[in-house]
Design an enzyme around this catalytic site. Structure first.
Site, PDB file in Angstrom:
ATOM      1  N   ASN A 112       0.984  -1.090  -0.041  1.00 18.97           N
ATOM      2  CA  ASN A 112      -0.165   0.053   0.152  1.00 18.97           C
ATOM      3  C   ASN A 112       0.945   1.170   0.082  1.00 18.97           C
ATOM      4  O   ASN A 112       1.978   1.333   0.561  1.00 18.97           O
ATOM      5  CB  ASN A 112      -0.838   0.097   1.045  1.00 18.97           C
ATOM      6  CG  ASN A 112      -0.376   0.777   2.137  1.00 18.97           C
ATOM      7  OD1 ASN A 112      -0.524   1.907   2.344  1.00 18.97           O
ATOM      8  ND2 ASN A 112       0.202  -0.089   3.444  1.00 18.97           N
ATOM      9  N   PHE A 116      -1.472   8.074   4.357  1.00 22.18           N
ATOM     10  CA  PHE A 116      -2.178   8.840   5.325  1.00 22.18           C
ATOM     11  C   PHE A 116      -3.348   9.445   4.826  1.00 22.18           C
ATOM     12  O   PHE A 116      -3.817  10.613   5.454  1.00 22.18           O
ATOM     13  CB  PHE A 116      -1.337   9.920   6.234  1.00 22.18           C
ATOM     14  CG  PHE A 116      -0.041   9.178   7.133  1.00 22.18           C
ATOM     15  CD1 PHE A 116      -0.107   7.913   7.341  1.00 22.18           C
ATOM     16  CD2 PHE A 116       0.826  10.066   7.645  1.00 22.18           C
ATOM     17  CE1 PHE A 116       0.983   7.542   8.189  1.00 22.18           C
ATOM     18  CE2 PHE A 116       1.750   9.631   8.423  1.00 22.18           C
ATOM     19  CZ  PHE A 116       1.912   8.146   8.925  1.00 22.18           C
ATOM     20  N   SER A 176       5.926   5.216   8.590  1.00 21.53           N
ATOM     21  CA  SER A 176       5.163   4.835   7.033  1.00 21.53           C
ATOM     22  C   SER A 176       6.173   5.302   6.072  1.00 21.53           C
ATOM     23  O   SER A 176       6.730   6.191   6.309  1.00 21.53           O
ATOM     24  CB  SER A 176       3.886   5.881   7.357  1.00 21.53           C
ATOM     25  OG  SER A 176       3.479   5.869   6.003  1.00 21.53           O
ATOM     26  N   ASN A 178       5.027   5.821   3.389  1.00 21.30           N
ATOM     27  CA  ASN A 178       4.250   6.463   2.110  1.00 21.30           C
ATOM     28  C   ASN A 178       4.209   8.097   2.594  1.00 21.30           C
ATOM     29  O   ASN A 178       3.427   8.776   1.586  1.00 21.30           O
ATOM     30  CB  ASN A 178       2.931   5.964   2.293  1.00 21.30           C
ATOM     31  CG  ASN A 178       3.172   4.394   1.728  1.00 21.30           C
ATOM     32  OD1 ASN A 178       3.780   4.028   0.910  1.00 21.30           O
ATOM     33  ND2 ASN A 178       2.548   3.716   2.439  1.00 21.30           N
ATOM     34  N   THR A 179       4.930   8.824   3.408  1.00 23.83           N
ATOM     35  CA  THR A 179       5.126  10.246   3.494  1.00 23.83           C
ATOM     36  C   THR A 179       6.354  10.671   3.397  1.00 23.83           C
ATOM     37  O   THR A 179       7.189   9.921   4.487  1.00 23.83           O
ATOM     38  CB  THR A 179       4.414  10.423   4.888  1.00 23.83           C
ATOM     39  OG1 THR A 179       2.643  10.236   5.093  1.00 23.83           O
ATOM     40  CG2 THR A 179       4.397  12.081   5.487  1.00 23.83           C
ATOM     41  N   LYS A 218       6.125   3.650  16.884  1.00 24.81           N
ATOM     42  CA  LYS A 218       6.021   2.529  16.015  1.00 24.81           C
ATOM     43  C   LYS A 218       7.086   2.669  14.958  1.00 24.81           C
ATOM     44  O   LYS A 218       7.547   3.927  14.400  1.00 24.81           O
ATOM     45  CB  LYS A 218       4.877   2.726  15.249  1.00 24.81           C
ATOM     46  CG  LYS A 218       4.661   1.391  14.116  1.00 24.81           C
ATOM     47  CD  LYS A 218       3.190   1.327  13.779  1.00 24.81           C
ATOM     48  CE  LYS A 218       2.891   0.457  12.722  1.00 24.81           C
ATOM     49  NZ  LYS A 218       1.560   0.012  12.609  1.00 24.81           N
ATOM     50  N   ASN A 247       6.218  -1.434  11.416  1.00 29.56           N
ATOM     51  CA  ASN A 247       5.348  -0.835  10.172  1.00 29.56           C
ATOM     52  C   ASN A 247       5.785  -2.020   8.879  1.00 29.56           C
ATOM     53  O   ASN A 247       6.453  -2.973   8.946  1.00 29.56           O
ATOM     54  CB  ASN A 247       5.831   0.484   9.923  1.00 29.56           C
ATOM     55  CG  ASN A 247       4.543   1.190   9.290  1.00 29.56           C
ATOM     56  OD1 ASN A 247       3.823   0.785   8.645  1.00 29.56           O
ATOM     57  ND2 ASN A 247       4.240   2.432  10.068  1.00 29.56           N
TER      58      ASN A 247
HETATM   59  C1  LIG Z   1      -3.667  -0.849   3.801  1.00 31.29           C
HETATM   60  C2  LIG Z   1      -2.682  -0.678   5.003  1.00 31.29           C
HETATM   61  C3  LIG Z   1      -2.716   0.629   5.656  1.00 31.29           C
HETATM   62  C4  LIG Z   1      -1.839   0.855   6.756  1.00 31.29           C
HETATM   63  N1  LIG Z   1      -1.916   2.215   7.349  1.00 31.29           N
HETATM   64  C5  LIG Z   1      -1.118   2.474   8.355  1.00 31.29           C
HETATM   65  C6  LIG Z   1      -1.192   3.409   9.005  1.00 31.29           C
HETATM   66  O1  LIG Z   1      -1.951   4.475   8.846  1.00 31.29           O
HETATM   67  N2  LIG Z   1      -0.604   3.793  10.209  1.00 31.29           N
HETATM   68  C7  LIG Z   1       0.399   2.919  10.905  1.00 31.29           C
HETATM   69  O2  LIG Z   1       1.191   2.930  11.841  1.00 31.29           O
HETATM   70  N3  LIG Z   1       0.460   1.612  10.119  1.00 31.29           N
HETATM   71  C8  LIG Z   1      -0.277   1.435   8.955  1.00 31.29           C
HETATM   72  N4  LIG Z   1      -0.015   0.259   8.371  1.00 31.29           N
HETATM   73  C9  LIG Z   1       0.844  -0.775   8.834  1.00 31.29           C
HETATM   74  C10 LIG Z   1      -0.012  -1.871   9.669  1.00 31.29           C
HETATM   75  O3  LIG Z   1      -0.439  -1.378  10.927  1.00 31.29           O
HETATM   76  C11 LIG Z   1       1.158  -3.025  10.045  1.00 31.29           C
HETATM   77  O4  LIG Z   1       2.140  -2.493  10.807  1.00 31.29           O
HETATM   78  C12 LIG Z   1       1.679  -3.655   9.002  1.00 31.29           C
HETATM   79  O5  LIG Z   1       0.786  -3.945   7.992  1.00 31.29           O
HETATM   80  C13 LIG Z   1       2.404  -4.981   9.365  1.00 31.29           C
HETATM   81  O6  LIG Z   1       1.238  -5.904   9.937  1.00 31.29           O
HETATM   82  P1  LIG Z   1       0.664  -6.969   8.838  1.00 31.29           P
HETATM   83  O7  LIG Z   1       1.826  -7.613   8.276  1.00 31.29           O
HETATM   84  O8  LIG Z   1       0.025  -7.877  10.029  1.00 31.29           O
HETATM   85  O9  LIG Z   1      -0.143  -6.293   8.040  1.00 31.29           O
HETATM   86  C14 LIG Z   1      -1.164  -0.149   7.186  1.00 31.29           C
HETATM   87  C15 LIG Z   1      -0.981  -1.292   6.507  1.00 31.29           C
HETATM   88  C16 LIG Z   1      -1.726  -1.895   5.452  1.00 31.29           C
HETATM   89  C17 LIG Z   1      -1.668  -3.041   4.802  1.00 31.29           C
END
Ligand SMILES: Cc1cc2nc3c(=O)[nH]c(=O)nc-3n(C[C@H](O)[C@H](O)[C@H](O)COP(=O)(O)O)c2cc1C
Length: 346
Positions: A112, A116, A176, A178-179, A218, A247
Protein backbone atom coordinates in the site's frame (compact mmCIF):
# COMPACT_ATOMS: atom_id res chain seq x y z
CA UNK A 1 -15.61 -23.59 2.88
CA UNK A 2 -15.99 -21.33 5.95
CA UNK A 3 -18.17 -18.20 5.90
CA UNK A 4 -15.19 -15.87 5.80
CA UNK A 5 -13.60 -17.78 2.90
CA UNK A 6 -16.80 -17.29 0.96
CA UNK A 7 -16.94 -13.61 1.82
CA UNK A 8 -13.28 -13.21 0.92
CA UNK A 9 -13.91 -14.69 -2.50
CA UNK A 10 -16.44 -11.96 -3.16
CA UNK A 11 -14.33 -9.22 -1.65
CA UNK A 12 -11.22 -10.22 -3.58
CA UNK A 13 -13.12 -9.91 -6.84
CA UNK A 14 -13.18 -6.11 -6.46
CA UNK A 15 -10.23 -3.70 -6.13
CA UNK A 16 -8.60 -3.80 -2.66
CA UNK A 17 -9.63 -0.37 -1.46
CA UNK A 18 -13.28 -0.94 -2.37
CA UNK A 19 -13.13 -4.37 -0.72
CA UNK A 20 -11.69 -2.76 2.40
CA UNK A 21 -14.63 -0.34 2.74
CA UNK A 22 -17.17 -3.03 1.84
CA UNK A 23 -15.79 -5.42 4.44
CA UNK A 24 -15.80 -2.82 7.20
CA UNK A 25 -19.30 -1.59 6.30
CA UNK A 26 -20.60 -5.19 6.34
CA UNK A 27 -19.00 -5.78 9.71
CA UNK A 28 -20.62 -2.59 10.99
CA UNK A 29 -24.00 -3.69 9.67
CA UNK A 30 -23.64 -7.19 11.15
CA UNK A 31 -22.65 -5.69 14.48
CA UNK A 32 -25.52 -3.19 14.54
CA UNK A 33 -27.94 -6.05 13.83
CA UNK A 34 -26.67 -7.83 16.93
CA UNK A 35 -24.91 -10.54 14.92
CA UNK A 36 -21.96 -10.28 17.26
CA UNK A 37 -20.49 -13.70 16.68
CA UNK A 38 -21.62 -14.22 13.10
CA UNK A 39 -18.12 -14.62 11.70
CA UNK A 40 -16.17 -16.35 14.43
CA UNK A 41 -16.24 -17.51 18.02
CA UNK A 42 -15.48 -15.04 20.75
CA UNK A 43 -11.74 -15.02 21.57
CA UNK A 44 -10.61 -16.65 24.80
CA UNK A 45 -10.40 -14.53 27.90
CA UNK A 46 -6.69 -14.30 28.69
CA UNK A 47 -6.14 -11.14 30.72
CA UNK A 48 -2.75 -9.49 31.07
CA UNK A 49 -1.32 -6.13 32.15
CA UNK A 50 1.04 -4.32 29.77
CA UNK A 51 2.12 -0.65 30.08
CA UNK A 52 -0.03 -0.56 33.21
CA UNK A 53 -3.15 -1.27 31.12
CA UNK A 54 -5.32 -4.35 31.61
CA UNK A 55 -5.98 -6.18 28.34
CA UNK A 56 -8.62 -8.95 28.06
CA UNK A 57 -6.31 -10.75 25.63
CA UNK A 58 -3.08 -9.95 23.80
CA UNK A 59 -4.44 -9.54 20.29
CA UNK A 60 -5.10 -6.22 18.61
CA UNK A 61 -5.85 -4.81 15.18
CA UNK A 62 -2.97 -2.71 13.86
CA UNK A 63 -3.27 0.92 12.78
CA UNK A 64 -4.51 1.73 9.29
CA UNK A 65 -7.55 -0.54 9.13
CA UNK A 66 -9.74 2.02 10.89
CA UNK A 67 -7.92 5.26 10.21
CA UNK A 68 -10.74 7.54 11.35
CA UNK A 69 -12.38 5.67 14.21
CA UNK A 70 -15.45 5.02 12.07
CA UNK A 71 -15.59 1.28 12.89
CA UNK A 72 -14.67 1.09 16.58
CA UNK A 73 -17.84 -0.69 17.75
CA UNK A 74 -17.83 -3.12 14.82
CA UNK A 75 -14.16 -4.10 15.21
CA UNK A 76 -14.32 -4.08 19.01
CA UNK A 77 -17.31 -6.42 18.78
CA UNK A 78 -14.96 -9.14 17.48
CA UNK A 79 -13.64 -9.53 21.02
CA UNK A 80 -10.27 -7.91 20.46
CA UNK A 81 -7.79 -7.40 23.25
CA UNK A 82 -7.28 -3.89 21.88
CA UNK A 83 -7.80 -1.73 18.83
CA UNK A 84 -5.41 0.85 17.40
CA UNK A 85 -7.07 3.49 15.24
CA UNK A 86 -5.35 6.06 12.94
CA UNK A 87 -2.92 7.13 11.68
CA UNK A 88 -4.56 10.47 12.07
CA UNK A 89 -3.03 13.83 11.18
CA UNK A 90 -3.95 17.37 12.36
CA UNK A 91 -5.78 18.19 9.11
CA UNK A 92 -7.80 15.92 6.85
CA UNK A 93 -5.90 14.86 3.72
CA UNK A 94 -6.69 12.81 0.64
CA UNK A 95 -3.57 10.65 0.49
CA UNK A 96 -1.91 9.51 -2.73
CA UNK A 97 -3.73 9.07 -6.05
CA UNK A 98 -5.45 5.69 -6.65
CA UNK A 99 -4.70 2.89 -7.28
CA UNK A 100 -2.58 2.77 -4.15
CA UNK A 101 -3.26 -0.66 -2.66
CA UNK A 102 -2.34 -4.00 -4.29
CA UNK A 103 -2.85 -7.67 -3.42
CA UNK A 104 -0.03 -10.16 -3.81
CA UNK A 105 -2.30 -13.15 -3.34
CA UNK A 106 0.37 -15.73 -4.05
CA UNK A 107 2.15 -14.78 -0.84
CA UNK A 108 -0.77 -13.46 1.26
CA UNK A 109 0.62 -9.94 1.13
CA UNK A 110 -0.37 -6.37 0.36
CA UNK A 111 1.50 -3.36 -0.92
CA UNK A 112 0.00 0.00 0.00
CA UNK A 113 0.96 3.60 -0.59
CA UNK A 114 -2.17 5.20 0.84
CA UNK A 115 -0.23 8.13 2.28
CA UNK A 116 -2.18 8.84 5.50
CA UNK A 117 -5.55 9.42 3.86
CA UNK A 118 -7.70 10.47 6.81
CA UNK A 119 -10.46 12.82 7.94
CA UNK A 120 -8.30 14.71 10.47
CA UNK A 121 -7.93 14.48 14.22
CA UNK A 122 -11.13 16.37 15.10
CA UNK A 123 -13.26 13.84 13.21
CA UNK A 124 -11.47 10.93 14.90
CA UNK A 125 -11.98 12.45 18.36
CA UNK A 126 -15.70 12.95 17.69
CA UNK A 127 -15.97 9.27 16.73
CA UNK A 128 -14.08 8.15 19.83
CA UNK A 129 -16.36 10.23 22.06
CA UNK A 130 -19.39 8.42 20.60
CA UNK A 131 -18.04 4.89 20.88
CA UNK A 132 -20.00 2.21 22.72
CA UNK A 133 -17.20 -0.38 22.77
CA UNK A 134 -15.22 0.25 25.93
CA UNK A 135 -12.17 -1.93 25.22
CA UNK A 136 -8.55 -0.78 25.13
CA UNK A 137 -8.12 1.88 22.46
CA UNK A 138 -4.79 3.04 21.05
CA UNK A 139 -4.68 6.15 18.88
CA UNK A 140 -1.92 6.40 16.29
CA UNK A 141 -0.80 9.90 15.27
CA UNK A 142 1.31 11.31 12.44
CA UNK A 143 2.07 14.47 10.53
CA UNK A 144 0.43 16.01 7.48
CA UNK A 145 2.13 15.54 4.14
CA UNK A 146 2.61 19.29 3.69
CA UNK A 147 4.26 19.80 7.06
CA UNK A 148 8.03 19.88 6.63
CA UNK A 149 10.07 17.71 8.99
CA UNK A 150 11.42 20.88 10.63
CA UNK A 151 7.93 21.45 12.10
CA UNK A 152 6.83 17.82 12.39
CA UNK A 153 6.96 18.06 16.19
CA UNK A 154 4.14 20.64 16.07
CA UNK A 155 1.86 18.20 14.23
CA UNK A 156 2.56 15.41 16.73
CA UNK A 157 2.00 17.80 19.65
CA UNK A 158 -1.27 19.01 18.12
CA UNK A 159 -2.57 15.44 17.78
CA UNK A 160 -1.23 14.41 21.20
CA UNK A 161 -3.16 17.19 22.89
CA UNK A 162 -6.37 16.43 21.00
CA UNK A 163 -6.41 12.67 21.60
CA UNK A 164 -4.85 12.55 25.07
CA UNK A 165 -8.09 12.56 27.11
CA UNK A 166 -9.62 9.74 25.03
CA UNK A 167 -6.77 7.28 24.41
CA UNK A 168 -5.61 4.34 26.48
CA UNK A 169 -2.25 4.66 24.73
CA UNK A 170 -0.91 6.90 21.96
CA UNK A 171 1.36 5.70 19.17
CA UNK A 172 3.81 8.01 17.43
CA UNK A 173 4.07 6.76 13.89
CA UNK A 174 7.41 7.76 12.39
CA UNK A 175 7.72 4.74 10.15
CA UNK A 176 5.20 4.90 7.31
CA UNK A 177 7.11 4.70 4.01
CA UNK A 178 4.37 6.63 2.22
CA UNK A 179 4.89 10.13 3.60
CA UNK A 180 8.06 11.53 2.12
CA UNK A 181 10.81 12.00 4.72
CA UNK A 182 8.77 10.58 7.63
CA UNK A 183 11.23 7.81 8.33
CA UNK A 184 14.01 10.41 8.68
CA UNK A 185 12.44 11.15 12.07
CA UNK A 186 13.95 7.81 13.18
CA UNK A 187 17.48 9.29 13.02
CA UNK A 188 18.69 9.79 16.58
CA UNK A 189 18.88 13.61 16.46
CA UNK A 190 15.37 13.95 15.07
CA UNK A 191 14.03 11.24 17.36
CA UNK A 192 15.53 12.89 20.42
CA UNK A 193 13.91 16.22 19.50
CA UNK A 194 10.52 14.57 18.97
CA UNK A 195 10.58 12.39 22.06
CA UNK A 196 11.76 15.14 24.43
CA UNK A 197 8.86 17.35 23.28
CA UNK A 198 6.32 14.55 23.48
CA UNK A 199 7.43 13.35 26.90
CA UNK A 200 7.49 16.88 28.34
CA UNK A 201 4.00 17.60 27.04
CA UNK A 202 2.76 14.22 28.22
CA UNK A 203 3.82 15.01 31.80
CA UNK A 204 1.89 18.31 31.63
CA UNK A 205 -1.17 16.62 30.11
CA UNK A 206 -1.06 13.97 32.83
CA UNK A 207 -1.40 16.72 35.44
CA UNK A 208 -4.18 18.45 33.51
CA UNK A 209 -6.23 15.30 32.92
CA UNK A 210 -5.31 13.32 36.01
CA UNK A 211 -4.17 10.29 34.01
CA UNK A 212 -0.86 9.15 32.59
CA UNK A 213 -1.37 7.83 29.04
CA UNK A 214 1.46 5.57 27.78
CA UNK A 215 3.37 6.64 24.67
CA UNK A 216 4.32 4.03 22.08
CA UNK A 217 6.75 4.38 19.17
CA UNK A 218 6.12 2.55 15.90
CA UNK A 219 9.27 1.76 13.94
CA UNK A 220 10.22 0.48 10.49
CA UNK A 221 11.62 -3.00 9.90
CA UNK A 222 14.16 -1.52 7.47
CA UNK A 223 16.46 -0.01 10.11
CA UNK A 224 20.12 -0.97 9.93
CA UNK A 225 21.53 -2.90 12.91
CA UNK A 226 23.70 0.06 13.97
CA UNK A 227 20.58 2.23 14.30
CA UNK A 228 19.04 -0.07 16.92
CA UNK A 229 21.12 0.67 20.05
CA UNK A 230 21.12 4.49 19.78
CA UNK A 231 17.38 4.45 19.08
CA UNK A 232 16.73 2.12 22.01
CA UNK A 233 18.74 4.41 24.31
CA UNK A 234 16.80 7.44 23.15
CA UNK A 235 13.48 5.58 23.65
CA UNK A 236 14.46 4.59 27.19
CA UNK A 237 15.75 8.06 28.13
CA UNK A 238 12.49 9.66 27.08
CA UNK A 239 10.21 7.30 28.98
CA UNK A 240 8.51 5.74 25.99
CA UNK A 241 6.39 2.85 27.29
CA UNK A 242 6.42 0.46 24.32
CA UNK A 243 7.68 -0.07 20.79
CA UNK A 244 5.68 -1.51 17.90
CA UNK A 245 7.89 -3.63 15.68
CA UNK A 246 7.02 -3.06 12.97
CA UNK A 247 5.46 -1.07 10.18
CA UNK A 248 5.53 -2.23 6.54
CA UNK A 249 8.77 -2.75 4.61
CA UNK A 250 10.17 -1.11 1.50
CA UNK A 251 12.17 -4.27 0.79
CA UNK A 252 10.93 -6.54 -2.01
CA UNK A 253 13.43 -9.37 -1.68
CA UNK A 254 10.81 -11.80 -0.37
CA UNK A 255 8.35 -11.17 -3.24
CA UNK A 256 10.56 -10.46 -6.24
CA UNK A 257 9.05 -11.51 -9.54
CA UNK A 258 5.47 -11.54 -8.25
CA UNK A 259 2.69 -9.51 -9.78
CA UNK A 260 2.62 -5.96 -8.28
CA UNK A 261 5.92 -6.57 -6.46
CA UNK A 262 7.40 -3.46 -8.04
CA UNK A 263 4.64 -1.11 -6.94
CA UNK A 264 5.94 1.62 -4.64
CA UNK A 265 4.80 1.52 -1.02
CA UNK A 266 4.98 -0.65 2.06
CA UNK A 267 4.81 -4.42 1.88
CA UNK A 268 2.86 -6.23 4.61
CA UNK A 269 1.70 -9.76 5.32
CA UNK A 270 3.47 -13.12 5.31
CA UNK A 271 6.62 -11.96 3.43
CA UNK A 272 7.25 -9.36 6.16
CA UNK A 273 7.23 -11.92 8.97
CA UNK A 274 10.98 -12.72 9.19
CA UNK A 275 12.13 -9.12 8.81
CA UNK A 276 9.66 -7.84 11.41
CA UNK A 277 10.72 -10.65 13.75
CA UNK A 278 14.38 -9.71 13.40
CA UNK A 279 13.44 -6.13 14.25
CA UNK A 280 11.43 -7.31 17.27
CA UNK A 281 14.31 -9.44 18.48
CA UNK A 282 16.87 -6.63 18.04
CA UNK A 283 14.76 -4.19 20.02
CA UNK A 284 13.98 -6.74 22.75
CA UNK A 285 17.71 -7.19 23.21
CA UNK A 286 18.50 -3.47 23.12
CA UNK A 287 15.66 -2.12 25.27
CA UNK A 288 15.39 -2.33 29.04
CA UNK A 289 12.92 -4.94 30.21
CA UNK A 290 10.32 -2.49 31.51
CA UNK A 291 9.69 -1.20 27.97
CA UNK A 292 7.06 -3.39 26.33
CA UNK A 293 7.00 -4.67 22.77
CA UNK A 294 4.09 -5.06 20.40
CA UNK A 295 4.86 -7.60 17.70
CA UNK A 296 3.32 -6.74 14.34
CA UNK A 297 4.07 -7.91 10.82
CA UNK A 298 3.16 -11.02 8.93
CA UNK A 299 1.06 -12.88 11.50
CA UNK A 300 -1.21 -15.29 9.62
CA UNK A 301 -1.54 -18.17 12.08
CA UNK A 302 -1.49 -19.01 15.76
CA UNK A 303 2.04 -20.37 15.32
CA UNK A 304 3.18 -16.97 13.96
CA UNK A 305 1.74 -15.27 17.03
CA UNK A 306 3.49 -17.71 19.35
CA UNK A 307 6.77 -17.01 17.57
CA UNK A 308 6.36 -13.27 18.19
CA UNK A 309 5.68 -14.02 21.86
CA UNK A 310 8.79 -16.18 21.99
CA UNK A 311 10.85 -13.30 20.58
CA UNK A 312 9.61 -10.99 23.31
CA UNK A 313 6.30 -9.49 22.17
CA UNK A 314 3.99 -8.70 25.08
CA UNK A 315 1.10 -8.01 22.70
CA UNK A 316 0.57 -8.68 19.00
CA UNK A 317 -1.31 -6.89 16.24
CA UNK A 318 -2.69 -8.17 12.95
CA UNK A 319 -3.68 -6.44 9.75
CA UNK A 320 -2.92 -8.22 6.47
CA UNK A 321 -3.33 -11.71 7.96
CA UNK A 322 -6.72 -10.58 9.22
CA UNK A 323 -7.72 -9.55 5.67
CA UNK A 324 -6.66 -12.93 4.25
CA UNK A 325 -7.85 -15.17 7.10
CA UNK A 326 -10.69 -13.23 8.70
CA UNK A 327 -11.68 -12.90 12.34
CA UNK A 328 -11.02 -16.63 12.91
CA UNK A 329 -7.34 -15.63 13.14
CA UNK A 330 -8.07 -13.62 16.28
CA UNK A 331 -9.84 -16.58 17.86
CA UNK A 332 -7.00 -18.98 16.92
CA UNK A 333 -4.37 -16.64 18.37
CA UNK A 334 -6.33 -16.17 21.58
CA UNK A 335 -6.69 -19.92 22.01
CA UNK A 336 -2.97 -20.52 21.43
CA UNK A 337 -1.95 -17.71 23.79
CA UNK A 338 -4.32 -18.82 26.53
CA UNK A 339 -2.97 -22.37 26.22
CA UNK A 340 0.66 -21.23 26.38
CA UNK A 341 0.07 -18.83 29.30
CA UNK A 342 2.67 -19.41 31.94
CA UNK A 343 5.09 -21.04 29.49
CA UNK A 344 8.49 -19.45 30.06
CA UNK A 345 9.82 -17.23 27.25
CA UNK A 346 13.33 -17.47 25.80
C1 LIG B 1 -3.52 -0.88 3.81
C2 LIG B 1 -2.64 -0.61 4.99
C3 LIG B 1 -2.69 0.63 5.63
C4 LIG B 1 -1.87 0.89 6.73
N1 LIG B 1 -1.95 2.11 7.35
C5 LIG B 1 -1.21 2.34 8.46
C6 LIG B 1 -1.32 3.56 9.16
O1 LIG B 1 -2.10 4.45 8.82
N2 LIG B 1 -0.53 3.73 10.26
C7 LIG B 1 0.34 2.77 10.72
O2 LIG B 1 1.00 2.99 11.72
N3 LIG B 1 0.45 1.60 10.07
C8 LIG B 1 -0.30 1.36 8.98
N4 LIG B 1 -0.20 0.16 8.33
C9 LIG B 1 0.77 -0.84 8.82
C10 LIG B 1 0.11 -1.87 9.74
O3 LIG B 1 -0.40 -1.25 10.90
C11 LIG B 1 1.13 -2.96 10.16
O4 LIG B 1 2.14 -2.36 10.93
C12 LIG B 1 1.76 -3.66 8.96
O5 LIG B 1 0.82 -3.85 7.94
C13 LIG B 1 2.36 -5.00 9.34
O6 LIG B 1 1.40 -5.89 9.83
P1 LIG B 1 0.69 -7.03 8.91
O7 LIG B 1 1.77 -7.76 8.19
O8 LIG B 1 -0.10 -7.84 9.87
O9 LIG B 1 -0.20 -6.28 7.96
C14 LIG B 1 -0.99 -0.11 7.21
C15 LIG B 1 -0.96 -1.35 6.57
C16 LIG B 1 -1.77 -1.62 5.48
C17 LIG B 1 -1.70 -2.97 4.83
Amino acid sequence: MGLYNLLRKGLFSVPPEIAHDLALDSLKLGNSMGMRNWLCQKPENDPCTVMGIEFPNRIGIAAGLDKNGDYINALGGLGLGFLEIGTVTPLAQAGNPQPRMFRLEESQALINRLGFNNKGVDHLVSQVKKRRWQGVLGINIGKNKDTPNASAVDDYLHCLEKVYPYADYITLNISSPNTEGLRDLQSVDELQKLLVSMNTRKQQLAQEHGKLVPLVLKIAPDLTTDQVTPMANCIAENQIDAVIASNTTISRSSVSGQKHANEAGGLSGAPLFDLANQCLKNFRQALPEHISLIGTGGISSAADGLEKRRLGADLVQVYTGFIYNGPGLIYDLSKAFAKSAGTPQD
